[in-house]
Design a protein around this motif. Structure first.
Motif, PDB file in Angstrom:
ATOM      1  N   LEU A   1       0.797  -1.228   0.000  1.00 18.16           N
ATOM      2  CA  LEU A   1       0.000   0.000   0.000  1.00 18.16           C
ATOM      3  C   LEU A   1       0.834   1.286   0.000  1.00 18.16           C
ATOM      4  O   LEU A   1       0.545   2.213  -0.760  1.00 18.16           O
ATOM      5  CB  LEU A   1      -0.943   0.004   1.204  1.00 18.16           C
ATOM      6  CG  LEU A   1      -2.414  -0.311   0.931  1.00 18.16           C
ATOM      7  CD1 LEU A   1      -3.174  -0.476   2.235  1.00 18.16           C
ATOM      8  CD2 LEU A   1      -3.061   0.766   0.089  1.00 18.16           C
ATOM      9  N   PRO A   2       1.888   1.394   0.823  1.00 19.62           N
ATOM     10  CA  PRO A   2       2.582   2.678   0.920  1.00 19.62           C
ATOM     11  C   PRO A   2       3.263   3.133  -0.362  1.00 19.62           C
ATOM     12  O   PRO A   2       3.483   4.337  -0.547  1.00 19.62           O
ATOM     13  CB  PRO A   2       3.625   2.430   2.021  1.00 19.62           C
ATOM     14  CG  PRO A   2       3.150   1.241   2.769  1.00 19.62           C
ATOM     15  CD  PRO A   2       2.434   0.411   1.770  1.00 19.62           C
ATOM     16  N   ILE A   3       3.621   2.206  -1.259  1.00 19.57           N
ATOM     17  CA  ILE A   3       4.369   2.604  -2.452  1.00 19.57           C
ATOM     18  C   ILE A   3       3.452   3.032  -3.588  1.00 19.57           C
ATOM     19  O   ILE A   3       3.915   3.504  -4.628  1.00 19.57           O
ATOM     20  CB  ILE A   3       5.288   1.454  -2.938  1.00 19.57           C
ATOM     21  CG1 ILE A   3       4.467   0.281  -3.496  1.00 19.57           C
ATOM     22  CG2 ILE A   3       6.185   0.974  -1.810  1.00 19.57           C
ATOM     23  CD1 ILE A   3       5.298  -0.829  -4.088  1.00 19.57           C
ATOM     24  N   THR A   4       2.137   2.890  -3.383  1.00 17.51           N
ATOM     25  CA  THR A   4       1.189   3.190  -4.451  1.00 17.51           C
ATOM     26  C   THR A   4       1.260   4.645  -4.881  1.00 17.51           C
ATOM     27  O   THR A   4       1.196   4.961  -6.069  1.00 17.51           O
ATOM     28  CB  THR A   4      -0.243   2.847  -4.001  1.00 17.51           C
ATOM     29  OG1 THR A   4      -0.308   1.467  -3.651  1.00 17.51           O
ATOM     30  CG2 THR A   4      -1.244   3.130  -5.110  1.00 17.51           C
ATOM     31  N   GLY A   5       1.376   5.547  -3.920  1.00 17.19           N
ATOM     32  CA  GLY A   5       1.372   6.977  -4.249  1.00 17.19           C
ATOM     33  C   GLY A   5       2.482   7.380  -5.184  1.00 17.19           C
ATOM     34  O   GLY A   5       2.260   8.071  -6.191  1.00 17.19           O
ATOM     35  N   ARG A   6       3.703   6.947  -4.878  1.00 14.62           N
ATOM     36  CA  ARG A   6       4.835   7.309  -5.726  1.00 14.62           C
ATOM     37  C   ARG A   6       4.781   6.606  -7.084  1.00 14.62           C
ATOM     38  O   ARG A   6       5.186   7.163  -8.098  1.00 14.62           O
ATOM     39  CB  ARG A   6       6.153   6.989  -5.016  1.00 14.62           C
ATOM     40  CG  ARG A   6       6.579   8.053  -4.009  1.00 14.62           C
ATOM     41  CD  ARG A   6       6.529   9.436  -4.599  1.00 14.62           C
ATOM     42  NE  ARG A   6       7.178  10.431  -3.755  1.00 14.62           N
ATOM     43  CZ  ARG A   6       7.055  11.730  -3.893  1.00 14.62           C
ATOM     44  NH1 ARG A   6       6.247  12.214  -4.831  1.00 14.62           N
ATOM     45  NH2 ARG A   6       7.686  12.579  -3.111  1.00 14.62           N
ATOM     46  N   LEU A   7       4.283   5.374  -7.111  1.00 13.46           N
ATOM     47  CA  LEU A   7       4.110   4.695  -8.400  1.00 13.46           C
ATOM     48  C   LEU A   7       3.102   5.446  -9.270  1.00 13.46           C
ATOM     49  O   LEU A   7       3.294   5.591 -10.482  1.00 13.46           O
ATOM     50  CB  LEU A   7       3.646   3.257  -8.179  1.00 13.46           C
ATOM     51  CG  LEU A   7       4.697   2.254  -7.693  1.00 13.46           C
ATOM     52  CD1 LEU A   7       4.038   0.918  -7.359  1.00 13.46           C
ATOM     53  CD2 LEU A   7       5.787   2.056  -8.736  1.00 13.46           C
ATOM     54  N   ALA A   8       2.037   5.950  -8.637  1.00 10.86           N
ATOM     55  CA  ALA A   8       1.037   6.718  -9.382  1.00 10.86           C
ATOM     56  C   ALA A   8       1.640   8.006  -9.928  1.00 10.86           C
ATOM     57  O   ALA A   8       1.335   8.416 -11.054  1.00 10.86           O
ATOM     58  CB  ALA A   8      -0.160   7.032  -8.479  1.00 10.86           C
ATOM     59  N   ASP A   9       2.482   8.663  -9.149  1.00  8.68           N
ATOM     60  CA  ASP A   9       3.142   9.876  -9.625  1.00  8.68           C
ATOM     61  C   ASP A   9       4.060   9.582 -10.803  1.00  8.68           C
ATOM     62  O   ASP A   9       4.212  10.399 -11.715  1.00  8.68           O
ATOM     63  CB  ASP A   9       3.974  10.500  -8.493  1.00  8.68           C
ATOM     64  CG  ASP A   9       3.101  11.138  -7.428  1.00  8.68           C
ATOM     65  OD1 ASP A   9       1.946  11.495  -7.746  1.00  8.68           O
ATOM     66  OD2 ASP A   9       3.565  11.274  -6.285  1.00  8.68           O
ATOM     67  N   ALA A  10       4.677   8.397 -10.791  1.00  5.17           N
ATOM     68  CA  ALA A  10       5.677   8.074 -11.808  1.00  5.17           C
ATOM     69  C   ALA A  10       5.063   7.602 -13.122  1.00  5.17           C
ATOM     70  O   ALA A  10       5.498   8.006 -14.199  1.00  5.17           O
ATOM     71  CB  ALA A  10       6.632   7.001 -11.262  1.00  5.17           C
ATOM     72  N   ILE A  11       4.050   6.727 -13.056  1.00  2.83           N
ATOM     73  CA  ILE A  11       3.527   6.150 -14.294  1.00  2.83           C
ATOM     74  C   ILE A  11       2.092   6.552 -14.592  1.00  2.83           C
ATOM     75  O   ILE A  11       1.559   6.207 -15.649  1.00  2.83           O
ATOM     76  CB  ILE A  11       3.631   4.599 -14.276  1.00  2.83           C
ATOM     77  CG1 ILE A  11       2.674   4.004 -13.238  1.00  2.83           C
ATOM     78  CG2 ILE A  11       5.046   4.161 -14.010  1.00  2.83           C
ATOM     79  CD1 ILE A  11       2.649   2.479 -13.260  1.00  2.83           C
ATOM     80  N   GLY A  12       1.448   7.262 -13.663  1.00  2.00           N
ATOM     81  CA  GLY A  12       0.072   7.700 -13.879  1.00  2.00           C
ATOM     82  C   GLY A  12      -0.918   6.841 -13.115  1.00  2.00           C
ATOM     83  O   GLY A  12      -0.804   5.615 -13.092  1.00  2.00           O
TER      84      GLY A  12
END
Length: 566
Positions: free
Chosen positions: A113-124
């Protein structure tokens, strides 16, 4: 000092983090410029996210349906096996422990769960949501077609990886498509879906198992995958974070932006912690070398995570959000929200067990958790409406925790002869206190946050709900277990593997010790509820440090103190 953002400026998320100067704008259809401070540097970006206000009602409805169905599937998988593990174990001829059927999904959900935000920023956010939906569905297909426990657990682990991002990404998408003042109302819709799915899970799972169709507990998700995908691709239009880049440059930039080492360290931290909490006091004693080793490994991994985050270019958890006074709402809400979800998971697990111990049938005991869950959803809706209309979000936070603390105190007074009306009444009050705090805490953490950190903060705040559930069940379970054994006679303790979770079986199979076991469990229940009442009171104390946030009249008002040394 305090600064005010006009309603239109709040709608376009214009934030000035390094100046007290106010900027006025006129309503224009063009994208609005956002001035933000990132790690001490000022950068200018363009807010090109469309808003629900600019879309047709039909398009908004389809987007919400797509996000709502995805959230429903994620949430129902958390509880759908609660009443089905015995039937699944019998069908697969499993002789050992079945706890991993339920905990495996929670393990990977909590870890990723915690890494979702940065992944969303990186790939959309849209692309990542589609990927997560299909990982979730493939994992459930593996579980539904499993021939043994190993295959089933593997499928649950994979579905948890996909499920980890679904709820958080839905909240992130809604956050980008709404204004701060209206955001809580849309979060309420997500909360209602989530709560309804949690309540329906045990009922649906039990129905599938009783008819011999336990595999459909996992397989029923599959038909929804194409529907969600079509809606997200055709209806949900979000800006591509690398729209101007070539594909090779896009993926190269994405990999450079990702805090991969930080992600691995955080996943390791939460994995070790969740395994320890779900195993300690159950399969292994808390003082066993395995549990101590897992907790030490989690601590070392967390220390490594903090070190990595200090130097990461795009950290998962920017440390300045936890070290600067002006961003104090983020760490306070992270801690408070963790404590808040102690109540949801502990009550959902232990209230039906308590009711069965005192003689209520399993079906009725499971149904009696519905008043708590349904009132939580209703209270969240009403609270968000009143907050959007009258403001005073931090006051709402304090009142909700006071109600929750009082309700847990009342629940601790239940005994074997308590009436159904009394049980339902106290549950309704607990649901009201819990529900008012669920989405209010998310909005408090988000308001005033620079747009480039919005996804990250949303992911962190969403993560602690699952973590709070794990901690809540483990901590309250340990307290009730110790109290339960303390009130049992040596003769009963001599029975092999006496456990608080086996109280129903002890009462059913041993009529001669029934009264003593019931009384011991009532005492354990009382201490557990009093502990939860104290936790709710601790949340009130934490709230005293919150930066004042209110949505009054036509203004979003946020207290802001400027530290000249920052």
């Amino acid at each position: 000092m305090a600064f005010e953002i006009t309603e239109y400026e709040a709608a376009n998320a214009i934030q000035v983090t390094n100046s007290e100067e106010k900027h006025s704008t006129q309503p224009q259809p063009q994208p609005q410029t956002t001035v933000e401070e990132t790690h001490g540097e000022t950068e200018i970006s363009v807010d090109v996210y469309p808003k629900f206000d600019e879309m047709s009602t039909g398009r908004v409805a389809l987007i919400l349906v797509g996000l709502g169905v995805a959230c429903f599937l994620f949430a129902i998988e958390q509880t759908i096996v609660a009443t089905s593990t015995a039937g699944i174990g019998e069908a697969l001829n499993v002789k050992g422990s079945l706890t991993w059927i339920t905990t495996s999904y929670l393990l990977t959900t909590c870890a990723f769960l915690p890494i979702t935000g940065r992944l969303a920023d990186a790939i959309g956010a849209r692309l990542l949501l589609i990927i997560d939906v299909w990982i979730f569905i493939i994992g459930n297909l593996i579980a539904g077609l499993a021939k043994n426990l190993t295959q089933l657990v593997a499928g649950r682990l994979l579905s948890g990886v996909g499920g980890a991002g679904i709820l958080t990404l839905a909240i992130i998408v809604i956050s980008h498509l709404t204004h701060e003042k209206q955001r809580g109302n849309y979060f309420t819709l997500v909360n209602i879906v989530y709560t309804f799915a949690d309540a329906m899970g045990p009922i649906v799972g039990g129905a599938f198992t009783r008819t011999g169709n336990w595999r459909w507990i996992f397989l029923f998700n599959a038909p929804f995958g194409p529907v969600i995908t079509v809606i997200l691709l055709k209806i949900l239009k979000l800006p591509n974070p690398h729209a101007s880049s070539s594909k090779s440059r896009y993926w190269r930039t994405t990999l450079q932006r990702l805090d991969i080492l930080g992600m691995l360290m955080l996943i390791a931290t939460l994995t070790f912690l969740v395994i320890a909490l779900n195993t300690g006091g159950q399969s292994l004693p808390w003082n066993s070398s395995v549990i101590i080793g897992l907790l030490c490994a989690s601590s070392v991994s967390f220390a490594g995570f903090l070190l990595v985050e200090k130097w990461a270019k795009m950290p998962i958890a920017p440390l300045h959000l936890f070290s600067k006074w002006e961003w104090r709402n983020v760490p306070i809400i992270v801690l408070s929200r963790t404590l808040l979800f102690f109540h949801l998971f502990a009550l959902s697990f232990y209230l039906p067990l308590f009711l069965q111990v005192i003689g209520i049938s399993p079906i009725n005991a499971s149904a009696l958790i519905i008043p708590f869950l349904s009132t939580a959803a209703t209270a969240s809706t009403i609270c968000n409406y009143l907050t959007a209309k009258y403001g005073y979000m931090t006051s709402s936070y304090t009142i909700s925790n006071a109600v929750l603390s009082a309700a847990m105190g009342l629940l601790s007074t239940l005994r074997g002869n308590s009436s159904i009306a009394r049980i339902v009444g106290y549950s309704l009050l607990a649901g009201a206190g819990f529900g008012c705090g669920t989405q209010t805490t998310v909005v408090i953490a988000q308001i005033g946050i620079p747009r480039d950190l919005l996804s990250t903060v949303t992911a962190l705040v969403s993560t602690v709900a699952s973590l709070g559930g794990v901690l809540g069940v483990a901590i309250i379970g340990t307290i009730t277990q110790n109290t339960f054994k303390h009130h049992l006679s040596p003769a009963i303790l001599a029975i092999p593997n006496v456990n608080v979770n086996d109280a129903v079986i002890l009462v059913r199979d041993n009529p001669q010790i029934r009264a003593e076991v019931i009384e011991a469990y009532i005492q354990a229940w009382r201490i557990g509820c009093r502990t939860l009442a104290g936790i709710a009171a601790a949340q009130i104390i934490l709230g005293l440090g919150l930066r004042e946030v209110s949505l009054t009249g036509k203004h979003v008002k946020v207290e802001k103190k400027v530290d000249q040394n920052c």
